[in-house]
Scaffold this motif. Structure first.
Motif, PDB file in Angstrom:
ATOM      1  N   HIS A  12       0.833  -1.202   0.000  1.00 58.67           N
ATOM      2  CA  HIS A  12       0.000   0.000   0.000  1.00 58.67           C
ATOM      3  C   HIS A  12       0.870   1.255   0.000  1.00 58.67           C
ATOM      4  CE1 HIS A  12      -3.642   2.321   0.639  1.00 58.67           C
ATOM      5  NE2 HIS A  12      -3.021   2.972   1.606  1.00 58.67           N
ATOM      6  N   TRP A  13       1.968   1.228   0.779  1.00 61.18           N
ATOM      7  CA  TRP A  13       2.898   2.357   0.810  1.00 61.18           C
ATOM      8  C   TRP A  13       3.469   2.632  -0.573  1.00 61.18           C
ATOM      9  CZ3 TRP A  13       2.897   5.709   4.420  1.00 61.18           C
ATOM     10  CH2 TRP A  13       2.645   5.361   5.750  1.00 61.18           C
ATOM     11  N   CYS A  14       3.861   1.570  -1.253  1.00 63.16           N
ATOM     12  CA  CYS A  14       4.442   1.717  -2.590  1.00 63.16           C
ATOM     13  C   CYS A  14       3.446   2.323  -3.560  1.00 63.16           C
ATOM     14  CB  CYS A  14       4.919   0.364  -3.123  1.00 63.16           C
ATOM     15  SG  CYS A  14       6.328  -0.279  -2.212  1.00 63.16           S
ATOM     16  N   GLN A  19       1.657   6.612  -6.920  1.00 63.04           N
ATOM     17  CA  GLN A  19       0.471   7.262  -7.462  1.00 63.04           C
ATOM     18  C   GLN A  19       0.411   8.757  -7.154  1.00 63.04           C
ATOM     19  OE1 GLN A  19      -3.104   5.194  -6.423  1.00 63.04           O
ATOM     20  NE2 GLN A  19      -4.332   6.280  -7.914  1.00 63.04           N
ATOM     21  N   TYR A  20       0.950   9.166  -6.010  1.00 62.57           N
ATOM     22  CA  TYR A  20       0.791  10.563  -5.608  1.00 62.57           C
ATOM     23  C   TYR A  20       2.097  11.320  -5.358  1.00 62.57           C
ATOM     24  CZ  TYR A  20      -3.947   8.880  -4.856  1.00 62.57           C
ATOM     25  OH  TYR A  20      -5.181   8.326  -5.031  1.00 62.57           O
ATOM     26  N   VAL A  21       2.993  10.751  -4.580  1.00 63.19           N
ATOM     27  CA  VAL A  21       4.177  11.500  -4.167  1.00 63.19           C
ATOM     28  C   VAL A  21       5.159  11.669  -5.318  1.00 63.19           C
ATOM     29  CG1 VAL A  21       6.096  11.614  -2.539  1.00 63.19           C
ATOM     30  CG2 VAL A  21       3.877  10.756  -1.780  1.00 63.19           C
ATOM     31  N   TYR A  51      -4.370  15.846   2.110  1.00 66.62           N
ATOM     32  CA  TYR A  51      -3.878  14.481   1.951  1.00 66.62           C
ATOM     33  C   TYR A  51      -2.497  14.488   1.289  1.00 66.62           C
ATOM     34  CZ  TYR A  51      -3.974   9.450   1.013  1.00 66.62           C
ATOM     35  OH  TYR A  51      -3.679   8.113   0.973  1.00 66.62           O
ATOM     36  N   LEU A  52      -2.320  15.325   0.258  1.00 68.39           N
ATOM     37  CA  LEU A  52      -1.011  15.434  -0.383  1.00 68.39           C
ATOM     38  C   LEU A  52       0.033  15.904   0.629  1.00 68.39           C
ATOM     39  CD1 LEU A  52       0.877  15.288  -2.797  1.00 68.39           C
ATOM     40  CD2 LEU A  52       0.130  17.595  -3.427  1.00 68.39           C
ATOM     41  N   THR A  53      -0.334  16.862   1.454  1.00 67.92           N
ATOM     42  CA  THR A  53       0.583  17.377   2.470  1.00 67.92           C
ATOM     43  C   THR A  53       1.006  16.269   3.429  1.00 67.92           C
ATOM     44  OG1 THR A  53      -0.361  19.596   2.313  1.00 67.92           O
ATOM     45  CG2 THR A  53       0.810  19.061   4.350  1.00 67.92           C
ATOM     46  N   ARG A  54       0.041  15.476   3.875  1.00 69.14           N
ATOM     47  CA  ARG A  54       0.359  14.378   4.798  1.00 69.14           C
ATOM     48  C   ARG A  54       1.239  13.331   4.136  1.00 69.14           C
ATOM     49  NH1 ARG A  54      -5.163  13.470   6.078  1.00 69.14           N
ATOM     50  NH2 ARG A  54      -4.826  11.244   5.812  1.00 69.14           N
ATOM     51  N   LEU A  55       0.915  12.960   2.896  1.00 71.87           N
ATOM     52  CA  LEU A  55       1.728  11.968   2.178  1.00 71.87           C
ATOM     53  C   LEU A  55       3.149  12.482   1.966  1.00 71.87           C
ATOM     54  CD1 LEU A  55      -0.747  10.684  -0.567  1.00 71.87           C
ATOM     55  CD2 LEU A  55       0.096   9.404   1.406  1.00 71.87           C
ATOM     56  N   PHE A  56       3.252  13.721   1.563  1.00 71.56           N
ATOM     57  CA  PHE A  56       4.558  14.312   1.284  1.00 71.56           C
ATOM     58  C   PHE A  56       5.411  14.339   2.545  1.00 71.56           C
ATOM     59  CE2 PHE A  56       7.448  17.057  -1.029  1.00 71.56           C
ATOM     60  CZ  PHE A  56       7.190  16.710  -2.325  1.00 71.56           C
TER      61      PHE A  56
END
Length: 124
Positions: A12-14, A19-21, A51-56
Protein backbone atom coordinates in the motif's frame (compact mmCIF):
# COMPACT_ATOMS: atom_id res chain seq x y z
CA UNK A 1 -1.34 10.24 14.00
CA UNK A 2 1.79 8.17 13.30
CA UNK A 3 0.30 4.94 14.66
CA UNK A 4 -2.46 4.58 12.09
CA UNK A 5 0.04 5.03 9.23
CA UNK A 6 2.03 1.99 10.35
CA UNK A 7 -0.97 -0.30 9.90
CA UNK A 8 -0.74 -0.06 6.11
CA UNK A 9 1.03 -2.97 4.39
CA UNK A 10 4.22 -2.23 2.45
CA UNK A 11 2.46 -2.75 -0.90
CA UNK A 12 0.00 0.00 0.00
CA UNK A 13 2.90 2.36 0.81
CA UNK A 14 4.44 1.72 -2.59
CA UNK A 15 1.16 2.41 -4.36
CA UNK A 16 0.68 5.69 -2.47
CA UNK A 17 4.21 6.79 -3.32
CA UNK A 18 3.96 5.86 -7.00
CA UNK A 19 0.47 7.26 -7.46
CA UNK A 20 0.79 10.56 -5.61
CA UNK A 21 4.18 11.50 -4.17
CA UNK A 22 6.46 10.69 -7.09
CA UNK A 23 4.21 12.45 -9.66
CA UNK A 24 4.06 15.52 -7.39
CA UNK A 25 7.85 15.54 -7.09
CA UNK A 26 8.24 15.16 -10.87
CA UNK A 27 5.79 18.00 -11.49
CA UNK A 28 7.69 20.24 -9.08
CA UNK A 29 11.09 19.37 -10.54
CA UNK A 30 9.99 19.97 -14.13
CA UNK A 31 8.21 23.28 -13.38
CA UNK A 32 10.51 24.96 -10.85
CA UNK A 33 10.35 28.31 -12.64
CA UNK A 34 6.53 28.30 -12.64
CA UNK A 35 4.23 29.26 -9.78
CA UNK A 36 3.72 26.10 -7.72
CA UNK A 37 1.43 25.39 -4.80
CA UNK A 38 -0.07 22.45 -2.94
CA UNK A 39 -3.62 23.17 -4.07
CA UNK A 40 -2.76 22.97 -7.78
CA UNK A 41 -0.58 19.89 -7.35
CA UNK A 42 -3.29 18.11 -5.38
CA UNK A 43 -5.91 19.03 -7.97
CA UNK A 44 -3.78 17.50 -10.74
CA UNK A 45 -3.52 14.30 -8.68
CA UNK A 46 -7.25 14.31 -7.80
CA UNK A 47 -6.65 14.35 -4.05
CA UNK A 48 -7.11 16.98 -1.35
CA UNK A 49 -4.29 19.38 -0.50
CA UNK A 50 -4.37 18.09 3.08
CA UNK A 51 -3.88 14.48 1.95
CA UNK A 52 -1.01 15.43 -0.38
CA UNK A 53 0.58 17.38 2.47
CA UNK A 54 0.36 14.38 4.80
CA UNK A 55 1.73 11.97 2.18
CA UNK A 56 4.56 14.31 1.28
CA UNK A 57 5.53 14.80 4.91
CA UNK A 58 5.48 11.05 5.43
CA UNK A 59 7.52 10.07 2.36
CA UNK A 60 9.78 13.08 1.83
CA UNK A 61 10.14 14.29 5.40
CA UNK A 62 9.28 17.88 4.61
CA UNK A 63 6.37 19.99 3.51
CA UNK A 64 5.65 20.51 -0.17
CA UNK A 65 6.49 24.18 0.19
CA UNK A 66 9.83 23.43 1.85
CA UNK A 67 10.68 20.86 -0.83
CA UNK A 68 9.97 23.41 -3.57
CA UNK A 69 12.09 26.02 -1.79
CA UNK A 70 15.07 23.69 -1.33
CA UNK A 71 14.98 22.65 -4.99
CA UNK A 72 14.71 26.25 -6.15
CA UNK A 73 17.68 27.38 -4.08
CA UNK A 74 19.70 24.38 -5.24
CA UNK A 75 18.95 25.37 -8.83
CA UNK A 76 19.80 28.98 -8.03
CA UNK A 77 23.24 27.93 -6.76
CA UNK A 78 23.88 26.05 -10.00
CA UNK A 79 22.75 29.02 -12.10
CA UNK A 80 24.71 31.57 -10.08
CA UNK A 81 27.88 29.68 -10.97
CA UNK A 82 27.05 28.57 -14.52
CA UNK A 83 25.56 31.92 -15.62
CA UNK A 84 27.89 34.57 -14.22
CA UNK A 85 26.42 37.37 -16.34
CA UNK A 86 22.78 36.70 -15.51
CA UNK A 87 21.40 39.27 -13.09
CA UNK A 88 19.92 38.28 -9.74
CA UNK A 89 16.51 39.23 -11.11
CA UNK A 90 17.08 36.78 -13.95
CA UNK A 91 18.29 34.00 -11.65
CA UNK A 92 15.34 34.58 -9.33
CA UNK A 93 12.87 34.36 -12.23
CA UNK A 94 14.50 31.18 -13.59
CA UNK A 95 14.01 29.63 -10.15
CA UNK A 96 10.35 30.62 -9.77
CA UNK A 97 10.75 33.73 -7.65
CA UNK A 98 8.87 36.78 -8.92
CA UNK A 99 10.30 39.05 -6.20
CA UNK A 100 14.10 39.31 -6.11
CA UNK A 101 14.10 40.57 -2.50
CA UNK A 102 12.17 37.49 -1.39
CA UNK A 103 14.56 35.30 -3.39
CA UNK A 104 17.57 36.86 -1.66
CA UNK A 105 15.90 36.38 1.73
CA UNK A 106 15.13 32.69 1.10
CA UNK A 107 18.61 32.12 -0.35
CA UNK A 108 20.25 33.66 2.73
CA UNK A 109 17.98 31.67 5.06
CA UNK A 110 18.95 28.37 3.41
CA UNK A 111 22.63 28.99 2.69
CA UNK A 112 23.73 31.55 5.26
CA UNK A 113 24.92 33.88 2.52
CA UNK A 114 23.45 36.14 -0.14
CA UNK A 115 23.50 35.19 -3.84
CA UNK A 116 26.05 37.94 -4.48
CA UNK A 117 28.33 36.65 -1.69
CA UNK A 118 27.82 33.11 -2.99
CA UNK A 119 29.13 34.15 -6.40
CA UNK A 120 32.15 35.80 -4.78
CA UNK A 121 32.96 32.56 -2.96
CA UNK A 122 33.33 30.95 -6.37
CA UNK A 123 35.35 33.84 -7.80
CA UNK A 124 32.51 35.03 -9.99
Amino acid sequence: NGGSWSLFPLRHWCILYLQYVRPAMQEIESHLSDPLNVDDLAEQLHITPQYLTRLFQRFVGSSVRSYISVLRISRAKELLISRPYTTLDGIAALCGYRDVSYFISVFRQQTGTTPKQFRKLYGI
